[in-house]
Design a protein around this motif. Structure first.
Motif, PDB file in Angstrom:
ATOM      1  N   ASP A 208      -8.514 -14.448   3.346  1.00  0.00           N
ATOM      2  CA  ASP A 208      -7.364 -15.683   4.070  1.00  0.00           C
ATOM      3  C   ASP A 208      -6.969 -17.206   3.284  1.00  0.00           C
ATOM      4  N   LEU A 209      -8.047 -18.285   3.993  1.00  0.00           N
ATOM      5  CA  LEU A 209      -7.888 -18.669   3.474  1.00  0.00           C
ATOM      6  C   LEU A 209      -8.475 -19.304   1.708  1.00  0.00           C
ATOM      7  N   GLY A 210      -8.428 -18.282   0.570  1.00  0.00           N
ATOM      8  CA  GLY A 210      -7.915 -18.299  -0.442  1.00  0.00           C
ATOM      9  C   GLY A 210      -6.699 -18.676  -0.629  1.00  0.00           C
ATOM     10  N   PHE A 211      -5.455 -17.599   0.556  1.00  0.00           N
ATOM     11  CA  PHE A 211      -4.337 -18.797  -0.236  1.00  0.00           C
ATOM     12  C   PHE A 211      -4.265 -20.202   0.739  1.00  0.00           C
ATOM     13  N   PRO A 212      -3.811 -21.083  -0.638  1.00  0.00           N
ATOM     14  CA  PRO A 212      -4.050 -22.397  -0.326  1.00  0.00           C
ATOM     15  C   PRO A 212      -2.520 -22.472   0.930  1.00  0.00           C
ATOM     16  N   GLY A 213      -1.970 -21.765   1.340  1.00  0.00           N
ATOM     17  CA  GLY A 213      -1.463 -22.529   2.440  1.00  0.00           C
ATOM     18  C   GLY A 213      -1.656 -21.825   3.837  1.00  0.00           C
ATOM     19  N   VAL A 214      -2.646 -21.475   3.783  1.00  0.00           N
ATOM     20  CA  VAL A 214      -3.576 -20.679   5.298  1.00  0.00           C
ATOM     21  C   VAL A 214      -4.322 -22.092   5.813  1.00  0.00           C
ATOM     22  N   GLU A 215      -4.296 -22.572   6.932  1.00  0.00           N
ATOM     23  CA  GLU A 215      -4.509 -24.257   7.526  1.00  0.00           C
ATOM     24  C   GLU A 215      -6.201 -22.733   8.279  1.00  0.00           C
ATOM     25  N   GLY A 216      -7.738 -24.498   7.481  1.00  0.00           N
ATOM     26  CA  GLY A 216      -8.511 -24.045   7.781  1.00  0.00           C
ATOM     27  C   GLY A 216      -9.012 -24.779   7.602  1.00  0.00           C
TER      28      GLY A 216
ATOM     29  N   ILE B 172       0.600  -0.916  -0.425  1.00  0.00           N
ATOM     30  CA  ILE B 172      -0.730   0.298   0.051  1.00  0.00           C
ATOM     31  C   ILE B 172       0.856   1.163  -0.041  1.00  0.00           C
ATOM     32  N   CYS B 173       0.886   2.348  -0.903  1.00  0.00           N
ATOM     33  CA  CYS B 173       1.376   2.997  -0.866  1.00  0.00           C
ATOM     34  C   CYS B 173       0.365   4.012  -0.959  1.00  0.00           C
ATOM     35  N   ALA B 174       0.572   5.188  -0.082  1.00  0.00           N
ATOM     36  CA  ALA B 174      -0.854   6.083   0.209  1.00  0.00           C
ATOM     37  C   ALA B 174      -0.200   7.300   1.162  1.00  0.00           C
ATOM     38  N   ARG B 175      -1.136   8.257   0.689  1.00  0.00           N
ATOM     39  CA  ARG B 175      -0.929   9.983   1.081  1.00  0.00           C
ATOM     40  C   ARG B 175      -1.104  10.300   2.160  1.00  0.00           C
ATOM     41  N   ILE B 176      -0.294  10.781   2.948  1.00  0.00           N
ATOM     42  CA  ILE B 176      -0.442  10.554   4.963  1.00  0.00           C
ATOM     43  C   ILE B 176      -0.312  12.129   5.060  1.00  0.00           C
ATOM     44  N   ASP B 177      -0.824  12.879   6.250  1.00  0.00           N
ATOM     45  CA  ASP B 177      -0.776  13.657   7.280  1.00  0.00           C
ATOM     46  C   ASP B 177       1.574  13.891   7.138  1.00  0.00           C
ATOM     47  N   GLY B 178       1.491  15.383   7.276  1.00  0.00           N
ATOM     48  CA  GLY B 178       3.631  15.079   7.210  1.00  0.00           C
ATOM     49  C   GLY B 178       4.047  16.004   5.686  1.00  0.00           C
ATOM     50  N   GLY B 179       3.754  16.071   4.791  1.00  0.00           N
ATOM     51  CA  GLY B 179       3.708  16.003   3.356  1.00  0.00           C
ATOM     52  C   GLY B 179       4.688  14.587   2.927  1.00  0.00           C
ATOM     53  N   ARG B 180       3.644  13.203   3.529  1.00  0.00           N
ATOM     54  CA  ARG B 180       4.635  11.871   2.853  1.00  0.00           C
ATOM     55  C   ARG B 180       3.703  11.607   2.123  1.00  0.00           C
ATOM     56  N   GLN B 181       4.440   9.852   1.481  1.00  0.00           N
ATOM     57  CA  GLN B 181       3.776   9.172   1.762  1.00  0.00           C
ATOM     58  C   GLN B 181       4.826   7.726   1.995  1.00  0.00           C
ATOM     59  N   ILE B 182       3.566   7.104   2.357  1.00  0.00           N
ATOM     60  CA  ILE B 182       3.792   5.804   3.407  1.00  0.00           C
ATOM     61  C   ILE B 182       3.954   4.489   2.244  1.00  0.00           C
ATOM     62  N   VAL B 183       4.637   3.615   2.679  1.00  0.00           N
ATOM     63  CA  VAL B 183       4.734   2.482   1.714  1.00  0.00           C
ATOM     64  C   VAL B 183       5.255   1.997   2.493  1.00  0.00           C
ATOM     65  N   THR B 184       3.929   0.774   2.447  1.00  0.00           N
ATOM     66  CA  THR B 184       3.591  -1.147   3.265  1.00  0.00           C
ATOM     67  C   THR B 184       3.847  -2.000   2.891  1.00  0.00           C
ATOM     68  N   ALA B 185       5.244  -2.624   2.343  1.00  0.00           N
ATOM     69  CA  ALA B 185       4.760  -3.887   2.030  1.00  0.00           C
ATOM     70  C   ALA B 185       4.447  -5.661   2.963  1.00  0.00           C
ATOM     71  N   TYR B 186       4.021  -5.607   2.264  1.00  0.00           N
ATOM     72  CA  TYR B 186       3.632  -7.167   3.248  1.00  0.00           C
ATOM     73  C   TYR B 186       3.778  -9.093   2.336  1.00  0.00           C
ATOM     74  N   GLY B 187       3.838  -9.848   3.637  1.00  0.00           N
ATOM     75  CA  GLY B 187       4.115 -11.177   2.986  1.00  0.00           C
ATOM     76  C   GLY B 187       3.540 -11.439   4.002  1.00  0.00           C
ATOM     77  N   ILE B 188       3.132 -12.991   3.441  1.00  0.00           N
ATOM     78  CA  ILE B 188       2.370 -13.928   4.212  1.00  0.00           C
ATOM     79  C   ILE B 188       3.288 -15.174   4.222  1.00  0.00           C
ATOM     80  N   LEU B 189       2.489 -15.832   5.132  1.00  0.00           N
ATOM     81  CA  LEU B 189       3.384 -17.676   5.216  1.00  0.00           C
ATOM     82  C   LEU B 189       5.218 -17.350   5.358  1.00  0.00           C
ATOM     83  N   GLY B 190       5.355 -16.529   5.865  1.00  0.00           N
ATOM     84  CA  GLY B 190       6.689 -16.225   5.848  1.00  0.00           C
ATOM     85  C   GLY B 190       7.309 -15.438   5.458  1.00  0.00           C
TER      86      GLY B 190
END
Length: 440
Positions: free
Chosen positions: A377-385, A238-256
């Motif tokens: 979450d259960l749409g990802f094959p490696g997630v148990e449930g 996610i790349c979002a414009r936020i306060d302080g004249g900044r852009q925040i970039v949060t990258a994520y991965g699942i299952l390790g």
């Protein structure tokens, strides 16, 4: 308090859930005391007690509506502090498997703001309430029970970092807003109460965040670009414009799968996503800090509503009840919905029935968000449930919704309203939506 013998409510935790609970309780109780181990200043700074506070946060559309109801004008105040606003379907660029969803007009407001700034504004408004007091630098170490342990009558606290004896803070009602790490279930067991049932979904999520000086790219005119992780492309950002004249970039991965914290590795991770937009925008952008990571092992739901008995004088809200996969941005909004349930159950002035409260909390605040998160979450094959027939059918239908949303802005807007917890899921099965799917 006219005709009301209940005088003091104590809220454990001064984060968003605790602040909104305090706002709700202020309508009924003579005194509301918020206890937190951090120093709760009015400054928009990350807190040690909120380690995820440096990362991207989103309050869904229903949560924004509740904030504005509780604190009229707060959205405008956030905008004055630099928050960026827009339509959740018209000013957010959603990308799945490399394909962007169509833009639509949802009629709902998205507010893009840093977590510390949002929390500071809410805390300032709660501090202004004449019957709310903050007790910070105090750690809650236990509950006080009446003889027979049938009712909670207060909490035991110690000064954070101090070596003195615990002091007792009496209360007519205690509300646990200590988050997923709350020790309240353990304290209940210690006093002879049954174990609170729990459900966990192991997602093995790690997200890594870096802030950049704001620029026009990616996607000028949009407040954020969300590259959504999918089973075919299980990395997101996610790349979002936020306060302080900044852009925040949060990258994520699942299952390790861990987005690196070294600058080069972080950019390489962005480059590997299903769309290059965020990488191309940030590769030459000026960074404002070093990448930092946070790990989230599992979604957790404490099933208080399945208990057959609970002590009087004790309730819970927010992550202390249900902690969601944060990539869906549900946590603060579910906490806000929970505060409405809390307000309803304390409005009469008598001590609330905990079993009735938790049943309503599940039905009115948690169930739908949990259903959406679990299905995703259960749409990802490696997630148990347990992939029940209902979940499989939901996944198949939502897949068709998302495919239609790539070409139809009205479907995209309808989907945004449902995941924003404003409209019920049935809104995605109207004749108009089904016709857009070719199923009319």
């Amino acid at each position: 308090m006219t005709g009301n013998e209940w005088r003091r409510a104590v809220v454990l935790g001064g984060s968003i859930a605790g602040l909104l609970a305090s706002r709700a309780l202020s309508e009924t109780y003579d005194e509301v005391v918020v206890v937190d181990r951090d120093e709760l200043t009015g400054l928009p700074e990350p807190r040690k007690g909120v380690p995820q506070g440096r990362h991207v946060h989103g309050i869904l559309a229903r949560g924004q509506q509740i904030l504005e109801e509780y604190f009229p004008g707060i959205t405008g105040q956030l905008e004055e502090s630099g928050a960026v606003t827009g339509d959740v379907a018209g000013n957010v660029r959603w990308i799945m498997d490399g394909v962007a969803m169509s833009k639509g007009d949802s009629g709902l407001l998205a507010v893009s703001v840093s977590r510390p700034t949002l929390e500071a504004h809410v805390r300032r408004r709660v501090r202004a309430l004449p019957n709310v007091e903050f007790l910070d630098h105090r750690e809650v170490v236990g509950l006080r029970f009446a003889p027979g342990a049938r009712q909670v009558t207060g909490v035991r606290t110690v000064e954070r970092g101090g070596s003195g004896d615990a002091s007792v803070l009496p209360a007519d009602l205690v509300v646990d807003a200590l988050g997923r790490g709350s020790r309240v279930p353990r304290w209940l067991r210690h006093h002879g109460w049954p174990t609170v049932p729990e459900e966990r979904t192991q997602v093995g999520l790690t997200y890594t965040t870096r802030h950049y000086r704001v620029g026009p790219e990616p996607s000028p005119g949009d407040l954020s670009v969300d590259i959504v992780a999918t089973p075919d492309h299980p990395r997101g950002a996610i790349c979002a414009r936020i306060d302080g004249g900044r852009q925040i970039v949060t990258a994520y991965g699942i299952l390790g799968d861990v987005p690196p914290t070294d600058p080069e590795g972080f950019l390489d991770f962005l480059k590997s996503l299903s769309s290059p937009e965020v990488y191309e925008a940030m590769v030459d952008r000026e960074p404002l800090d070093a990448p930092v990571s946070y790990r989230f092992p599992a979604s957790l739901r404490r099933r208080y509503e399945r208990m057959t008995r609970l002590p009087a004088g004790l309730l819970a809200v927010g992550d202390a009840v249900c902690s969601f996969n944060p990539t869906y941005g549900q946590g603060m909004t579910v906490a806000a919905l929970g505060s409405l349930v809390l307000r309803a159950h304390t409005a009469g002035g008598s001590l609330p029935d905990p079993l009735a409260y938790f049943r309503d909390l599940a039905h009115e605040a948690v169930d739908e968000a949990w259903r959406q998160a679990l299905s995703n979450d259960l749409g990802f094959p490696g997630v148990e449930g347990d992939r029940t027939p209902e979940i499989l059918a939901d996944q198949e239908y939502i897949g068709r919704i998302l495919e239609a949303a790539q070409r139809n802005g009205d479907v995209a807007a309808a989907y945004a309203r449902v995941i924003g917890l404003v409209d019920p899921p049935e809104a995605l099965r109207t004749p108009e939506v089904r016709a857009a799917l070719g199923a009319g």
